[in-house]
Write an enzyme that holds these catalytic residues in place. Structure first.
Site, mmCIF file in Angstrom:
data_model
loop_
_atom_site.group_PDB
_atom_site.id
_atom_site.type_symbol
_atom_site.label_atom_id
_atom_site.label_comp_id
_atom_site.label_asym_id
_atom_site.label_seq_id
_atom_site.Cartn_x
_atom_site.Cartn_y
_atom_site.Cartn_z
ATOM 1 C CE1 TYR A 17 9.433 3.831 0.503
ATOM 2 C CE2 TYR A 17 9.154 3.643 -1.860
ATOM 3 C CZ TYR A 17 8.786 3.285 -0.582
ATOM 4 O OH TYR A 17 7.788 2.388 -0.390
ATOM 5 C CE LYS A 21 7.875 1.349 16.468
ATOM 6 N NZ LYS A 21 6.730 0.783 17.176
ATOM 7 C CG ASP A 59 3.632 0.418 16.561
ATOM 8 O OD1 ASP A 59 3.456 1.650 16.588
ATOM 9 O OD2 ASP A 59 4.342 -0.174 17.389
ATOM 10 C CG ASP A 92 4.675 2.520 -0.516
ATOM 11 O OD1 ASP A 92 3.582 2.477 -1.124
ATOM 12 O OD2 ASP A 92 5.671 1.882 -0.879
#
Ligand code: NAI
Length: 330
Positions: A123, A170, A203, A227
């Site tokens: 972002y 991740k 995930d 988000d």
């Protein structure tokens, strides 16, 4: 008497703001609202969707309640929401997701708090066109921003009697950027031995959330995962009409629903004010008006328990009538 900023937004913003202000007034809490317009309608008169007066008002009052604001697509304007978060350094995005009475969802007993880092990651908006066929976007993760969001999540857990803070990354793939976020979480966590700590890959989290969400308590995530996951969690508790949020910094805090300005139902008295009302209840707790917060929450829950709700939740009431039903239950 509290002096607070009210950004009544555009689209369904003014309708749900009117409803929520009426409910807060009826609860007896004394608020002097400094109403600030922003968004699409303001561009015509002031040239920008977020005039400086809005920022000045929030800086002065420290706390704002904000209805949604439309981001014009492709006209070169920055999102009002992103700009507010940046200019006021509202680094923590807090989204409590808890089942509401009588709102039918796939799971019962969901009570998850999503703490999203609000200032960096993808972002940061650092992008470039490398050549005609390639674009590049840079993911920024810093120790400072990671540290303050992890601290915020742990402090929130302590203050609100939560048991676990789970970090979501991740880091197996983005070993440096997400790896830094994870390392900082581990360091910060050492100061909170009373809070259970857990690490999960984003995930796997998504799969677990749609299979067994009740295993999660507080989640802390970098901006982009935060988000996406917070919308997933909003879906678990009944969707956008009931999903609350807050953007909190060291100096100021802006409380706002997760949903947007819903232009498809603008001006039709159809919008559900619950998400903005829940955001306002959280705001009342933030300014230490716990009695009023509890009173309004009880009245809202009673109204929903009675099977009274707006069309998005399967009910028959309009925005105004729903607000009146809550006021009658106060
Ligand atoms: P949206 O959240 O406005 O609407 C998505 C769907 O949910 C629509 O069908 C809408 O009718 C429904 N919905 C949303 N809030 C509702 C409510 N309170 N009661 C009943 N139904 C509700 O998302 P969309 O259409 O993607 O965005 C519209 C505009 O809002 C865009 O300009 C976007 O940039 C802006 N936006 C602003 C936000 C903010 O101010 N914080 C957040 C998200 C979007």
């Amino acid at each position: 008497m509290h002096n607070l900023t009210l950004i009544n937004g555009d689209g369904i913003g003014p309708e749900i703001s009117d409803a929520v202000v009426k409910i807060l007034d009826a609860s007896g809490v004394e608020i002097n609202w400094d109403v600030q317009t922003a968004g699409e309608d303001v561009i015509a008169t002031e040239g920008v969707p977020l005039p400086n007066r809005v920022l000045e008002s929030i800086k002065k009052n420290k706390v704002a309640l904000k209805a949604p604001v439309t981001t014009p697509i492709g006209k070169g304007f920055r999102s009002v929401n992103v700009q507010l978060r940046k200019d006021l350094d509202l680094y923590a995005n807090l989204r409590p997701c808890k089942n509401l009475p009588n709102v039918k969802t796939r799971f019962e007993g969901v009570d998850i708090v999503v703490v999203r880092e609000n200032t960096e990651d993808l972002y940061a908006g650092i992008e470039r066109q490398v050549d005609e066929n390639t674009a590049e976007s840079i993911k920024i993760i810093t120790r400072n921003a990671s540290e303050r969001i992890c601290k915020f999540a742990f402090d929130y857990a302590v203050k609100n009697g939560r048991k676990e803070v789970c970090v979501v990354t991740k880091a197996n793939i983005m070993k440096l950027s997400d790896g830094l976020f994870l390392d900082v979480y581990r360091e910060v966590g050492k100061s909170y031995p009373q809070i259970k700590q857990r690490e999960i890959l984003v995930d796997n989290l998504c799969m677990q959330l749609v299979q067994n969400p009740n295993q999660f308590d507080v989640l802390v995530l970098p901006n982009l995962y935060g988000d996406i996951v917070s919308d997933l969690c909003a879906g678990l508790i009944g969707g956008l009409g009931v999903a609350q949020g807050a953007n909190i910094g060291l100096e100021c805090a802006v409380f706002e629903p997760v949903h947007g300005s819903a232009p498809d139902i603008k001006g039709q008295n159809k919008a559900n004010p619950t998400a903005l009302l829940l955001s306002a209840i959280e705001m009342l707790k933030y300014i230490n008006e716990f009695d009023a917060a509890e009173k309004i929450e009880k009245a809202l829950f009673k109204t929903l328990e009675d099977g009274t709700c707006t069309a998005d939740l399967g009910g028959k009431l309009g925005t105004k009538e729903f607000a009146d039903a809550i006021i009658a239950n106060l």
